[in-house]
Design a protein around this motif. Sequence first.
Motif, PDB file in Angstrom:
ATOM      1  N   GLN A 147       0.830  -1.202   0.000  1.00  0.00           N
ATOM      2  CA  GLN A 147       0.000   0.000   0.000  1.00  0.00           C
ATOM      3  C   GLN A 147       0.865   1.254   0.000  1.00  0.00           C
ATOM      4  OE1 GLN A 147      -3.492   0.038  -0.306  1.00  0.00           O
ATOM      5  NE2 GLN A 147      -2.915   2.141  -0.815  1.00  0.00           N
ATOM      6  N   HIS A 148       1.943   1.219   0.753  1.00  0.00           N
ATOM      7  CA  HIS A 148       2.856   2.356   0.792  1.00  0.00           C
ATOM      8  C   HIS A 148       3.427   2.635  -0.595  1.00  0.00           C
ATOM      9  CE1 HIS A 148       6.895   4.241   1.527  1.00  0.00           C
ATOM     10  NE2 HIS A 148       6.156   5.025   2.294  1.00  0.00           N
ATOM     11  N   SER A 149       3.865   1.597  -1.292  1.00  0.00           N
ATOM     12  CA  SER A 149       4.416   1.767  -2.637  1.00  0.00           C
ATOM     13  C   SER A 149       3.378   2.347  -3.590  1.00  0.00           C
ATOM     14  CB  SER A 149       4.931   0.431  -3.179  1.00  0.00           C
ATOM     15  OG  SER A 149       6.100   0.024  -2.499  1.00  0.00           O
ATOM     16  N   ARG A 150       2.147   1.862  -3.497  1.00  0.00           N
ATOM     17  CA  ARG A 150       1.080   2.383  -4.360  1.00  0.00           C
ATOM     18  C   ARG A 150       0.824   3.864  -4.075  1.00  0.00           C
ATOM     19  NH1 ARG A 150      -1.774  -2.767  -4.086  1.00  0.00           N
ATOM     20  NH2 ARG A 150      -1.983  -3.602  -6.202  1.00  0.00           N
ATOM     21  N   ASP A 151       0.751   4.216  -2.804  1.00  0.00           N
ATOM     22  CA  ASP A 151       0.469   5.604  -2.431  1.00  0.00           C
ATOM     23  C   ASP A 151       1.573   6.545  -2.904  1.00  0.00           C
ATOM     24  OD1 ASP A 151      -1.896   4.830  -1.207  1.00  0.00           O
ATOM     25  OD2 ASP A 151      -1.027   4.743   0.804  1.00  0.00           O
ATOM     26  N   VAL A 152       2.816   6.099  -2.782  1.00  0.00           N
ATOM     27  CA  VAL A 152       3.951   6.920  -3.232  1.00  0.00           C
ATOM     28  C   VAL A 152       3.905   7.096  -4.742  1.00  0.00           C
ATOM     29  CG1 VAL A 152       6.469   7.011  -3.477  1.00  0.00           C
ATOM     30  CG2 VAL A 152       5.442   6.330  -1.293  1.00  0.00           C
ATOM     31  N   LEU A 153       3.726   6.008  -5.470  1.00  0.00           N
ATOM     32  CA  LEU A 153       3.753   6.078  -6.935  1.00  0.00           C
ATOM     33  C   LEU A 153       2.566   6.873  -7.479  1.00  0.00           C
ATOM     34  CD1 LEU A 153       5.258   5.341  -9.463  1.00  0.00           C
ATOM     35  CD2 LEU A 153       4.060   3.144  -9.508  1.00  0.00           C
ATOM     36  N   LYS A 154       1.435   6.812  -6.808  1.00  0.00           N
ATOM     37  CA  LYS A 154       0.264   7.592  -7.229  1.00  0.00           C
ATOM     38  C   LYS A 154       0.597   9.081  -7.235  1.00  0.00           C
ATOM     39  CE  LYS A 154      -4.630   8.383  -6.184  1.00  0.00           C
ATOM     40  NZ  LYS A 154      -5.748   8.042  -5.256  1.00  0.00           N
ATOM     41  N   VAL A 155       1.284   9.541  -6.180  1.00  0.00           N
ATOM     42  CA  VAL A 155       1.708  10.944  -6.112  1.00  0.00           C
ATOM     43  C   VAL A 155       2.717  11.250  -7.219  1.00  0.00           C
ATOM     44  CG1 VAL A 155       3.037  12.619  -4.755  1.00  0.00           C
ATOM     45  CG2 VAL A 155       1.259  11.240  -3.657  1.00  0.00           C
ATOM     46  N   MET A 156       3.715  10.391  -7.370  1.00  0.00           N
ATOM     47  CA  MET A 156       4.785  10.623  -8.336  1.00  0.00           C
ATOM     48  C   MET A 156       4.248  10.696  -9.762  1.00  0.00           C
ATOM     49  SD  MET A 156       7.588  10.485  -6.374  1.00  0.00           S
ATOM     50  CE  MET A 156       8.971   9.901  -7.310  1.00  0.00           C
ATOM     51  N   GLU A 157       3.395   9.743 -10.114  1.00  0.00           N
ATOM     52  CA  GLU A 157       2.860   9.711 -11.472  1.00  0.00           C
ATOM     53  C   GLU A 157       2.006  10.948 -11.746  1.00  0.00           C
ATOM     54  OE1 GLU A 157       0.195   6.837 -14.423  1.00  0.00           O
ATOM     55  OE2 GLU A 157       0.424   6.318 -12.297  1.00  0.00           O
ATOM     56  N   LYS A 158       1.164  11.310 -10.799  1.00  0.00           N
ATOM     57  CA  LYS A 158       0.266  12.460 -10.975  1.00  0.00           C
ATOM     58  C   LYS A 158       1.047  13.747 -11.241  1.00  0.00           C
ATOM     59  CE  LYS A 158      -3.091  15.328  -8.435  1.00  0.00           C
ATOM     60  NZ  LYS A 158      -2.348  16.601  -8.524  1.00  0.00           N
ATOM     61  N   VAL A 159       2.007  14.050 -10.370  1.00  0.00           N
ATOM     62  CA  VAL A 159       2.693  15.338 -10.485  1.00  0.00           C
ATOM     63  C   VAL A 159       3.653  15.370 -11.679  1.00  0.00           C
ATOM     64  CG1 VAL A 159       2.402  15.800  -8.029  1.00  0.00           C
ATOM     65  CG2 VAL A 159       4.553  14.779  -8.827  1.00  0.00           C
ATOM     66  N   ARG A 160       4.200  14.224 -12.060  1.00  0.00           N
ATOM     67  CA  ARG A 160       5.032  14.190 -13.266  1.00  0.00           C
ATOM     68  C   ARG A 160       4.208  14.569 -14.486  1.00  0.00           C
ATOM     69  NH1 ARG A 160       6.547  10.333 -15.734  1.00  0.00           N
ATOM     70  NH2 ARG A 160       5.663   8.536 -14.643  1.00  0.00           N
ATOM     71  N   HIS A 161       3.067  13.917 -14.634  1.00  0.00           N
ATOM     72  CA  HIS A 161       2.237  14.143 -15.820  1.00  0.00           C
ATOM     73  C   HIS A 161       1.693  15.567 -15.863  1.00  0.00           C
ATOM     74  CE1 HIS A 161       1.529   9.994 -17.685  1.00  0.00           C
ATOM     75  NE2 HIS A 161       2.580   9.912 -16.884  1.00  0.00           N
ATOM     76  N   GLU A 162       1.352  16.113 -14.714  1.00  0.00           N
ATOM     77  CA  GLU A 162       0.849  17.485 -14.674  1.00  0.00           C
ATOM     78  C   GLU A 162       1.901  18.493 -15.121  1.00  0.00           C
ATOM     79  OE1 GLU A 162      -2.490  17.086 -11.108  1.00  0.00           O
ATOM     80  OE2 GLU A 162      -0.515  17.933 -10.671  1.00  0.00           O
ATOM     81  N   ASN A 163       3.175  18.102 -15.034  1.00  0.00           N
ATOM     82  CA  ASN A 163       4.264  19.002 -15.387  1.00  0.00           C
ATOM     83  C   ASN A 163       5.006  18.582 -16.647  1.00  0.00           C
ATOM     84  OD1 ASN A 163       4.685  21.167 -13.101  1.00  0.00           O
ATOM     85  ND2 ASN A 163       4.124  19.250 -12.069  1.00  0.00           N
ATOM     86  N   GLY A 164       4.430  17.662 -17.423  1.00  0.00           N
ATOM     87  CA  GLY A 164       5.027  17.275 -18.685  1.00  0.00           C
ATOM     88  C   GLY A 164       6.295  16.468 -18.572  1.00  0.00           C
ATOM     89  N   LEU A 165       6.516  15.853 -17.422  1.00  0.00           N
ATOM     90  CA  LEU A 165       7.691  15.000 -17.225  1.00  0.00           C
ATOM     91  C   LEU A 165       7.292  13.577 -17.581  1.00  0.00           C
ATOM     92  CD1 LEU A 165       8.756  16.565 -13.817  1.00  0.00           C
ATOM     93  CD2 LEU A 165       9.857  16.946 -16.030  1.00  0.00           C
ATOM     94  N   VAL A 166       7.253  13.311 -18.876  1.00  0.00           N
ATOM     95  CA  VAL A 166       6.671  12.074 -19.396  1.00  0.00           C
ATOM     96  C   VAL A 166       7.769  11.163 -19.928  1.00  0.00           C
ATOM     97  CG1 VAL A 166       5.007  11.112 -21.017  1.00  0.00           C
ATOM     98  CG2 VAL A 166       4.562  13.324 -19.969  1.00  0.00           C
ATOM     99  N   TYR A 167       7.631   9.871 -19.655  1.00  0.00           N
ATOM    100  CA  TYR A 167       8.580   8.863 -20.101  1.00  0.00           C
ATOM    101  C   TYR A 167       8.142   8.246 -21.426  1.00  0.00           C
ATOM    102  CZ  TYR A 167      10.128   9.192 -15.221  1.00  0.00           C
ATOM    103  OH  TYR A 167      10.569   9.657 -14.008  1.00  0.00           O
ATOM    104  N   PRO A 168       8.964   7.396 -22.018  1.00  0.00           N
ATOM    105  CA  PRO A 168       8.590   6.766 -23.307  1.00  0.00           C
ATOM    106  C   PRO A 168       7.226   6.092 -23.252  1.00  0.00           C
ATOM    107  CG  PRO A 168      10.892   6.339 -22.820  1.00  0.00           C
ATOM    108  CD  PRO A 168      10.318   7.008 -21.605  1.00  0.00           C
TER     109      PRO A 168
END
Length: 332
Positions: free
Chosen positions: A308-329
């Motif tokens: 659950q901890h890993s999911r909660d962390v990655l949910k934050v990371m993915e959200k804020v990356r995409h909102e700022n155009g930090l997109v991977y392949p």
Amino acid sequence: MINFGIIGTNWITHSFIAGAHATGKWNLTAVYSRKSETAQEFASKYEGKQIATYTDLHDLAKDSNISTVYIASPNILHYEQAKLFLNAGKNVILEKPSCSTVSELDDLFSTAKEKGVVLIEAFRHIQEANFKLLKQQIPRLGPIYGASIIFAQYSSRYEKVLAGEVPNIFNLEMGGGALVDLGVYCVAAAIDLFGAPQDATYWPVKIATGADGGGRLILSYPDFTVHLSHSKIYNSDSPNEIYGEKGTLVIPTITDIETITFWDPKSKKKELVQGLVKPEELNLKEEAAEFARVIEEKDGQALKRYEQHSRDVLKVMEKVRHENGLVYPGGK
């Protein structure tokens, strides 16, 4: 003894091996690298051990002498490599950040359960004894008013960026950037201390490669906010602090914690929290000991908590990356 193989021949891998061996629970048995010379050179540093070397991941996955694989390859490779070894019936210790997206992570956990093996993300700092002591001190503060968590260390690899190069750690094609390298420590610490936030907002400092060299992140909770700051393009010695109605906890660093100080607003005095231990010289030893325990005891409750901890962390990371155009392949 847990016989394990490793993917990734950098300093963090040597650190994990040293910490793992120091527990007396782990035994390095196999090394993978794309180049045979690199794998052999890496293995040669562990004299007295029978270590197989591989240049093909599928051959490593077929090695019946290992039960567990530690993956510390470039971020963008984590998902596919972890998937391969989970399907092969191996436990996987996956360096942070686990994956690029929550859907990838969900798939890995589903595969692990299907195959009856263990998947754990290696957040070493939340396994440290003094971090756990910090967590125990939180109720002492009463209602929480907020917190500030900082991890900013200048990276020598930024010199390459300034010279026009694109090192992996600052390359979006390889899943790089400061958020996923150092900021993830701050996010993981905050979520372990306070739980999953209601929302997250990120202000990155973008550099010439298109990746973030640093930035500020705010995690929003119902009654307070947590301010996170991280960077690989400048350094900071600012302390970490947690503010509450009944006092303030001050921690010089969020990893390798040496001191925890409580400031009392009534007496206006500071006191050193009791129960601190000297930080491990092998700073991945505590996580290696905990992961061995979980694997040996098949501790389902701990695995559920870490998942659950890993999911909660990655949910934050993915959200804020995409909102700022930090997109991977592939739009990840």
